[in-house]
Design a protein around this motif. Structure first.
Motif, PDB file in Angstrom:
ATOM      1  N   ILE A  31      22.506  62.957  45.950  1.00  0.00           N
ATOM      2  CA  ILE A  31      22.182  62.422  44.550  1.00  0.00           C
ATOM      3  C   ILE A  31      23.325  61.961  43.678  1.00  0.00           C
ATOM      4  CG2 ILE A  31      21.432  63.551  42.436  1.00  0.00           C
ATOM      5  CD1 ILE A  31      19.772  65.523  44.084  1.00  0.00           C
ATOM      6  N   ALA A  32      24.797  62.674  43.989  1.00  0.00           N
ATOM      7  CA  ALA A  32      25.943  62.178  43.237  1.00  0.00           C
ATOM      8  C   ALA A  32      26.149  60.588  43.876  1.00  0.00           C
ATOM      9  CB  ALA A  32      27.001  63.209  43.466  1.00  0.00           C
ATOM     10  N   LEU A  33      25.993  60.394  44.842  1.00  0.00           N
ATOM     11  CA  LEU A  33      26.182  58.905  45.469  1.00  0.00           C
ATOM     12  C   LEU A  33      25.286  58.069  44.329  1.00  0.00           C
ATOM     13  CD1 LEU A  33      26.866  59.196  49.356  1.00  0.00           C
ATOM     14  CD2 LEU A  33      28.558  58.330  47.219  1.00  0.00           C
ATOM     15  N   ALA A  34      23.938  58.432  44.449  1.00  0.00           N
ATOM     16  CA  ALA A  34      23.048  57.558  43.838  1.00  0.00           C
ATOM     17  C   ALA A  34      23.302  57.410  42.253  1.00  0.00           C
ATOM     18  CB  ALA A  34      21.613  58.236  43.844  1.00  0.00           C
ATOM     19  N   ASN A  35      24.101  58.433  41.710  1.00  0.00           N
ATOM     20  CA  ASN A  35      24.269  58.518  40.270  1.00  0.00           C
ATOM     21  C   ASN A  35      25.689  57.487  40.021  1.00  0.00           C
ATOM     22  OD1 ASN A  35      22.416  60.077  39.411  1.00  0.00           O
ATOM     23  ND2 ASN A  35      23.795  62.005  39.555  1.00  0.00           N
ATOM     24  N   ARG A  93      32.036  57.135  47.222  1.00  0.00           N
ATOM     25  CA  ARG A  93      31.948  57.919  48.350  1.00  0.00           C
ATOM     26  C   ARG A  93      33.220  58.360  49.062  1.00  0.00           C
ATOM     27  NH1 ARG A  93      28.244  57.395  52.541  1.00  0.00           N
ATOM     28  NH2 ARG A  93      27.315  55.687  51.642  1.00  0.00           N
ATOM     29  N   THR A  94      34.264  57.862  48.639  1.00  0.00           N
ATOM     30  CA  THR A  94      35.594  58.560  48.748  1.00  0.00           C
ATOM     31  C   THR A  94      36.019  59.445  47.761  1.00  0.00           C
ATOM     32  OG1 THR A  94      36.706  56.770  48.149  1.00  0.00           O
ATOM     33  CG2 THR A  94      36.107  56.833  50.546  1.00  0.00           C
ATOM     34  N   GLY A  95      35.189  59.707  46.661  1.00  0.00           N
ATOM     35  CA  GLY A  95      35.728  60.563  45.375  1.00  0.00           C
ATOM     36  C   GLY A  95      35.967  61.933  45.917  1.00  0.00           C
ATOM     37  N   ALA A  96      36.898  62.516  45.079  1.00  0.00           N
ATOM     38  CA  ALA A  96      37.206  64.071  45.328  1.00  0.00           C
ATOM     39  C   ALA A  96      35.842  65.005  45.147  1.00  0.00           C
ATOM     40  CB  ALA A  96      38.345  64.573  44.450  1.00  0.00           C
ATOM     41  N   ILE A 115      32.704  64.641  45.364  1.00  0.00           N
ATOM     42  CA  ILE A 115      31.946  64.457  46.426  1.00  0.00           C
ATOM     43  C   ILE A 115      32.399  65.097  47.846  1.00  0.00           C
ATOM     44  CG2 ILE A 115      30.502  63.160  48.091  1.00  0.00           C
ATOM     45  CD1 ILE A 115      29.959  61.136  45.963  1.00  0.00           C
ATOM     46  N   LYS A 116      33.385  65.059  48.046  1.00  0.00           N
ATOM     47  CA  LYS A 116      34.011  65.585  49.152  1.00  0.00           C
ATOM     48  C   LYS A 116      34.350  67.144  49.011  1.00  0.00           C
ATOM     49  CE  LYS A 116      37.925  63.436  49.191  1.00  0.00           C
ATOM     50  NZ  LYS A 116      39.378  62.979  49.680  1.00  0.00           N
ATOM     51  N   ASN A 117      34.188  67.718  47.715  1.00  0.00           N
ATOM     52  CA  ASN A 117      34.417  69.181  47.675  1.00  0.00           C
ATOM     53  C   ASN A 117      33.172  69.695  47.217  1.00  0.00           C
ATOM     54  OD1 ASN A 117      37.614  69.877  47.683  1.00  0.00           O
ATOM     55  ND2 ASN A 117      37.470  68.003  46.764  1.00  0.00           N
ATOM     56  N   ILE A 118      32.136  69.202  47.407  1.00  0.00           N
ATOM     57  CA  ILE A 118      30.740  69.940  47.143  1.00  0.00           C
ATOM     58  C   ILE A 118      30.554  70.620  48.373  1.00  0.00           C
ATOM     59  CG2 ILE A 118      28.256  69.624  47.131  1.00  0.00           C
ATOM     60  CD1 ILE A 118      28.461  67.160  45.890  1.00  0.00           C
ATOM     61  N   ALA A 119      30.313  72.008  48.031  1.00  0.00           N
ATOM     62  CA  ALA A 119      30.327  73.102  49.046  1.00  0.00           C
ATOM     63  C   ALA A 119      29.447  74.358  48.641  1.00  0.00           C
ATOM     64  CB  ALA A 119      31.837  73.564  49.179  1.00  0.00           C
ATOM     65  N   TRP A 146      34.031  68.241  37.386  1.00  0.00           N
ATOM     66  CA  TRP A 146      32.635  68.127  37.894  1.00  0.00           C
ATOM     67  C   TRP A 146      31.776  68.551  36.890  1.00  0.00           C
ATOM     68  CZ3 TRP A 146      29.094  71.790  39.043  1.00  0.00           C
ATOM     69  CH2 TRP A 146      29.481  73.233  39.132  1.00  0.00           C
ATOM     70  N   ARG A 147      32.100  69.685  36.136  1.00  0.00           N
ATOM     71  CA  ARG A 147      30.993  70.241  35.123  1.00  0.00           C
ATOM     72  C   ARG A 147      30.706  69.213  33.952  1.00  0.00           C
ATOM     73  NH1 ARG A 147      33.680  75.116  36.378  1.00  0.00           N
ATOM     74  NH2 ARG A 147      32.044  76.729  37.179  1.00  0.00           N
ATOM     75  N   TRP A 148      31.640  68.277  33.748  1.00  0.00           N
ATOM     76  CA  TRP A 148      31.492  67.311  32.735  1.00  0.00           C
ATOM     77  C   TRP A 148      30.506  66.132  33.341  1.00  0.00           C
ATOM     78  CZ3 TRP A 148      37.425  66.106  31.775  1.00  0.00           C
ATOM     79  CH2 TRP A 148      38.081  67.387  31.329  1.00  0.00           C
ATOM     80  N   VAL A 149      30.337  66.026  34.680  1.00  0.00           N
ATOM     81  CA  VAL A 149      29.594  65.256  35.109  1.00  0.00           C
ATOM     82  C   VAL A 149      28.139  65.794  35.198  1.00  0.00           C
ATOM     83  CG1 VAL A 149      29.037  63.771  37.282  1.00  0.00           C
ATOM     84  CG2 VAL A 149      31.455  64.025  36.493  1.00  0.00           C
ATOM     85  N   GLU A 150      28.140  67.003  35.346  1.00  0.00           N
ATOM     86  CA  GLU A 150      26.938  67.592  35.635  1.00  0.00           C
ATOM     87  C   GLU A 150      26.223  67.919  34.378  1.00  0.00           C
ATOM     88  OE1 GLU A 150      23.922  69.936  37.933  1.00  0.00           O
ATOM     89  OE2 GLU A 150      25.346  68.477  38.614  1.00  0.00           O
TER      90      GLU A 150
END
Length: 208
Positions: free
Chosen positions: A46-50, A54-57, A59-63, A117-121
């Motif tokens: 979903i983050a990629l579709a938004n 792909r190499t962003g920090a 997305i890499k840190n979704i856990a 990330w919360r600003w994006v969410e």
């Protein structure tokens, strides 16, 4: 032994009751980790579709992370984005550096830290940068004192402070949520992953 309960899985509860007492904690963790893996993958898609790279920090840190303070007899995991002190030890060691904050303090910062990330969410206001303005603002507000009576307070703050700039902000950036939609859209797949792990452990117990 405290009663173990898994919330929100409906018909799987009966199957879980057949798990041996000495295996319940392990099985419940395996089930939740499997579900968390599904939701983590969904959040990344979903983050990629938004529009996130792909190499962003971020997305890499979704856990997923296990809650160490969960109530007795329950297992809890959180889906979110590692940032700041919660980055992995490897990321902190390789990307840590010292910097001087705006207040003149020496602070530790990390490269590729998705603190935003919360600003994006959730979306956020567009706040202007500090301009060096030296004026002050006087604020007046009222609240109840210990006696229950309303008391009027006055305080001053810099016109260039973050709070002052936030109050003046008029623009905003729309949210591009990826955690909340992942939890909603991935619910069915997550439950199937949990059921699969439960069946695996039941089969192992039957062969033991």
């Amino acid at each position: 032994m405290a009663k173990t309960e898994i919330l929100g899985i409906g018909d799987m509860r009966a199957g879980f009751e057949r798990v041996r007492d000495d295996m319940r904690k392990r099985t419940s963790r395996r089930m939740l980790v499997a579900a968390g893996g599904v939701l983590k993958g969904k959040a990344k898609v979903i983050a990629l579709a938004n529009g996130s790279r792909r190499t962003g920090a971020m997305i890499k840190n979704i856990a997923i992370k296990r809650e160490t303070s969960a109530p007795a007899g329950t297992e809890q995991y959180h889906l979110g984005v590692r940032h700041g002190r919660n980055l992995t030890a490897k990321a902190k060691k390789s990307g840590a550096h010292l910097a001087v904050s705006k207040k003149g303090r020496i602070v530790k910062r990390y490269e590729d830290d998705p603190y935003y990330w919360r600003w994006v969410e959730l979306g956020h206001k567009v706040v202007g940068r500090a301009t060096g303005e030296t004026g002050q603002q006087e604020l007046t507000y009222t609240r109840k004192g210990r006696s229950g009576k309303l008391i009027t307070y006055k305080r001053k703050r810099s016109a260039d402070s973050l709070r002052a700039r936030q109050a003046r902000a008029s623009g905003s950036v729309a949210a591009k949520p990826f955690i909340a939609p992942a939890l909603e859209q991935g619910r069915g797949e997550a439950l199937k992953a949990m059921e699969s792990k439960l069946q695996q452990d039941l089969e192992k117990a039957g062969k033991a």
